[in-house]
Write an enzyme that holds these catalytic residues in place. Structure first.
Site, mmCIF file in Angstrom:
data_model
loop_
_atom_site.group_PDB
_atom_site.id
_atom_site.type_symbol
_atom_site.label_atom_id
_atom_site.label_comp_id
_atom_site.label_asym_id
_atom_site.label_seq_id
_atom_site.Cartn_x
_atom_site.Cartn_y
_atom_site.Cartn_z
ATOM 1 N N SER A 34 0.838 -1.207 0.000
ATOM 2 C CA SER A 34 0.000 0.000 0.000
ATOM 3 C C SER A 34 0.864 1.245 0.000
ATOM 4 O O SER A 34 1.632 1.507 0.935
ATOM 5 C CB SER A 34 -0.909 0.005 1.224
ATOM 6 O OG SER A 34 -1.493 1.279 1.341
ATOM 7 N N HIS B 24 -1.121 -1.292 -4.228
ATOM 8 C CA HIS B 24 -2.405 -0.907 -3.621
ATOM 9 C C HIS B 24 -2.447 0.613 -3.459
ATOM 10 O O HIS B 24 -1.543 1.205 -2.857
ATOM 11 C CB HIS B 24 -2.519 -1.617 -2.271
ATOM 12 C CG HIS B 24 -3.818 -1.454 -1.570
ATOM 13 N ND1 HIS B 24 -4.900 -2.280 -1.805
ATOM 14 C CD2 HIS B 24 -4.226 -0.564 -0.628
ATOM 15 C CE1 HIS B 24 -5.911 -1.914 -1.019
ATOM 16 N NE2 HIS B 24 -5.521 -0.864 -0.304
ATOM 17 N N ASP C 216 -4.640 3.729 -2.078
ATOM 18 C CA ASP C 216 -5.739 4.083 -1.175
ATOM 19 C C ASP C 216 -6.257 5.481 -1.461
ATOM 20 O O ASP C 216 -5.533 6.460 -1.307
ATOM 21 C CB ASP C 216 -5.250 4.023 0.280
ATOM 22 C CG ASP C 216 -5.028 2.601 0.749
ATOM 23 O OD1 ASP C 216 -5.997 1.819 0.729
ATOM 24 O OD2 ASP C 216 -3.884 2.272 1.118
ATOM 25 N N MET D 294 -8.939 8.245 -0.299
ATOM 26 C CA MET D 294 -9.813 8.609 0.843
ATOM 27 C C MET D 294 -10.366 10.014 0.626
ATOM 28 O O MET D 294 -9.674 10.882 0.110
ATOM 29 C CB MET D 294 -8.997 8.580 2.135
ATOM 30 C CG MET D 294 -8.352 7.243 2.422
ATOM 31 S SD MET D 294 -7.577 7.231 4.047
ATOM 32 C CE MET D 294 -6.725 5.642 3.982
ATOM 33 N N HIS E 61 -8.201 1.219 -4.165
ATOM 34 C CA HIS E 61 -9.132 0.993 -3.053
ATOM 35 C C HIS E 61 -9.826 2.314 -2.739
ATOM 36 O O HIS E 61 -9.232 3.215 -2.153
ATOM 37 C CB HIS E 61 -8.319 0.479 -1.851
ATOM 38 C CG HIS E 61 -9.121 0.255 -0.616
ATOM 39 N ND1 HIS E 61 -8.539 0.017 0.615
ATOM 40 C CD2 HIS E 61 -10.466 0.212 -0.407
ATOM 41 C CE1 HIS E 61 -9.489 -0.151 1.519
ATOM 42 N NE2 HIS E 61 -10.655 -0.022 0.934
ATOM 43 N N MET F 71 -12.087 4.550 -0.740
ATOM 44 C CA MET F 71 -12.770 4.750 0.537
ATOM 45 C C MET F 71 -13.464 6.102 0.441
ATOM 46 O O MET F 71 -13.059 7.089 1.057
ATOM 47 C CB MET F 71 -11.747 4.697 1.680
ATOM 48 C CG MET F 71 -11.272 3.280 1.971
ATOM 49 S SD MET F 71 -9.725 3.212 2.882
ATOM 50 C CE MET F 71 -8.582 3.354 1.508
ATOM 51 N N MET G 62 -11.463 -5.686 5.261
ATOM 52 C CA MET G 62 -10.694 -4.711 6.039
ATOM 53 C C MET G 62 -10.430 -5.299 7.421
ATOM 54 O O MET G 62 -11.364 -5.666 8.145
ATOM 55 C CB MET G 62 -11.466 -3.394 6.186
ATOM 56 C CG MET G 62 -11.555 -2.559 4.921
ATOM 57 S SD MET G 62 -9.980 -2.165 4.139
ATOM 58 C CE MET G 62 -9.117 -1.282 5.445
ATOM 59 N N ASP H 57 -6.720 -6.290 4.172
ATOM 60 C CA ASP H 57 -6.072 -4.978 4.214
ATOM 61 C C ASP H 57 -6.112 -4.420 5.629
ATOM 62 O O ASP H 57 -7.187 -4.164 6.171
ATOM 63 C CB ASP H 57 -6.823 -4.054 3.237
ATOM 64 C CG ASP H 57 -6.208 -2.677 3.123
ATOM 65 O OD1 ASP H 57 -5.122 -2.446 3.685
ATOM 66 O OD2 ASP H 57 -6.829 -1.837 2.433
HETATM 67 C C1 DX5 Z 1 -6.236 1.783 5.514
HETATM 68 C C2 DX5 Z 1 -5.838 1.443 4.103
HETATM 69 C C3 DX5 Z 1 -4.744 0.468 4.030
HETATM 70 C C4 DX5 Z 1 -3.460 0.914 4.702
HETATM 71 C C5 DX5 Z 1 -2.849 -0.302 5.317
HETATM 72 O O1 DX5 Z 1 -7.490 2.319 5.551
HETATM 73 O O2 DX5 Z 1 -6.923 0.916 3.348
HETATM 74 O O3 DX5 Z 1 -4.481 0.023 2.718
HETATM 75 O O4 DX5 Z 1 -2.538 1.510 3.853
HETATM 76 O O5 DX5 Z 1 -1.776 0.079 6.075
HETATM 77 P P1 DX5 Z 1 -1.062 -0.924 7.060
HETATM 78 O O6 DX5 Z 1 -0.592 -2.090 6.250
HETATM 79 O O7 DX5 Z 1 0.051 -0.115 7.632
HETATM 80 O O8 DX5 Z 1 -2.082 -1.337 8.090
HETATM 81 ZN ZN ZN Z 2 -6.426 -0.045 1.397
#
Ligand code: DX5
Ligand code: ZN
Length: 221
Positions: free
Chosen positions: A9, A33, A35, A37, A66, A68, A139, A177
Site C-alpha cells: 500500500s 495498492h 488508497d 480517501m 481501493h 474509501m 478490512m 487490508d
Molecule cells: C487503511 C488502508 C490500508 C493501509 C494499510 O485504511 O486501506 O491500505 O494503507 O496500512 P497498514 O498495512 O500499515 O495497516
Molecule cells: Zn487499502
C-alpha cells in the site's frame, strides 16, 4: 504462479520520492495498492486521480485501487481512465453495488468490493457467488489510516469468506487490508486470503523491497 501475492500500500510511501519507492518493490511484487480517501467515509484524505495517472506512466504493476469514498458511482470512470486495473469500493458506500460492479467491468476493469470490520459479514455474502465480483477485500482495521493493529476477529471472517467462495466455485481474489506484517501475514494467509495488502510493513521500512521479500518468505513463496 504464486499462491499468494502482496499488494504493497502506497499510503506508507515517501510521496516526495514516490517512484523510487514504487521501483523498490517492482521486481518482487505484481500489485500496487492505491488508497483513495475522501474525508467523508473515512476521517482522512489521500491521493486521487492525478497521482495515480502520473504513477501509471512509470509503472507496469497491477494497480489495485481501493476507494474509501462515499459516492463511488460518481468516480468510476476517472479511476478507470487513470490506469487502475482493479477498482474496489465499499459495500457501505452505495445502494447499487451490483450496478457499480457492472459499470467497472464495462470499462474493462476488475471489480472489487470491500467491507468495514464493523459491518456484519453477511453483507458481503451475495458477492461471494460465482462471477459476482473479481475481488473481495476484507478490512482488518477500521479504514482511514496506515499503521494500525490487525483486528483478530478478521481471521474468522476471512476463513468464512474463503469457505463460501470455494463452495460457490467463485474465482474472486480474497484480499485482506490492514495491520498485515511479519507477525500477522501467515495467520491471514492460512485463513484463506490470497492477496495480502501491506503498507507500513513494506513502504514504512527502510528497504521496502527487502521487507516485501521477507513477507513472501513467510508465505512460503
Ligand atoms: C487503511 C488502508 C490500508 C493501509 C494499510 O485504511 O486501506 O491500505 O494503507 O496500512 P497498514 O498495512 O500499515 O495497516
Ligand atoms: Zn487499502
Amino acid at each position: 504462479m504464486r499462491e499468494y501475492e502482496l499488494s504493497p500500500s502506497l499510503l506508507s510511501a515517501d510521496f516526495g520520492y514516490v517512484m523510487r519507492d514504487v521501483d523498490s518493490i517492482s521486481s518482487c511484487c505484481k500489485f500496487l495498492h492505491l488508497d483513495v480517501m475522501d474525508g467523508h467515509y473515512v476521517p482522512n484524505l489521500t491521493i486521487g486521480v492525478p497521482v495515480i495517472k502520473s504513477i501509471r506512466k512509470h509503472s507496469d504493476l497491477i494497480f489495485d485501487t481501493h476507494l474509501m469514498i462515499t459516492n463511488p458511482e460518481e468516480f468510476i470512470e476517472p479511476f478507470a481512465e487513470c490506469g487502475s486495473d482493479y477498482i474496489t469500493f465499499h459495500v457501505e458506500c452505495t445502494d447499487k453495488p451490483f450496478e457499480l460492479i457492472e459499470k467497472i467491468r464495462s470499462l474493462g476493469k476488475k471489480a472489487g468490493i470491500s467491507i468495514h470490520p464493523d459491518t456484519p459479514e453477511e453483507k458481503l455474502y451475495p458477492f461471494l457467488e460465482k462471477g459476482a465480483a473479481d475481488l473481495i477485500l476484507v478490512m482488518s482495521v477500521r479504514p482511514g489510516f496506515g499503521g494500525q493493529s490487525y483486528i483478530p476477529e478478521s481471521t474468522a471472517r476471512i476463513a468464512s469468506y474463503r469457505k463460501k467462495l470455494d463452495e460457490n466455485g467463485s474465482g474472486a481474489i480474497l484480499s485482506v487490508d490492514g495491520g498485515i506484517n511479519v507477525k500477522t501475514v501467515k495467520e491471514a494467509a492460512d485463513a484463506g486470503a490470497k492477496l495480502l495488502v501491506a503498507g507500513s510493513a513494506v513502504f514504512g521500512k527502510e528497504d521496502p523491497g527487502a521487507a516485501a521479500r521477507e513477507l513472501f518468505e513467510l508465505l512460503g513463496e
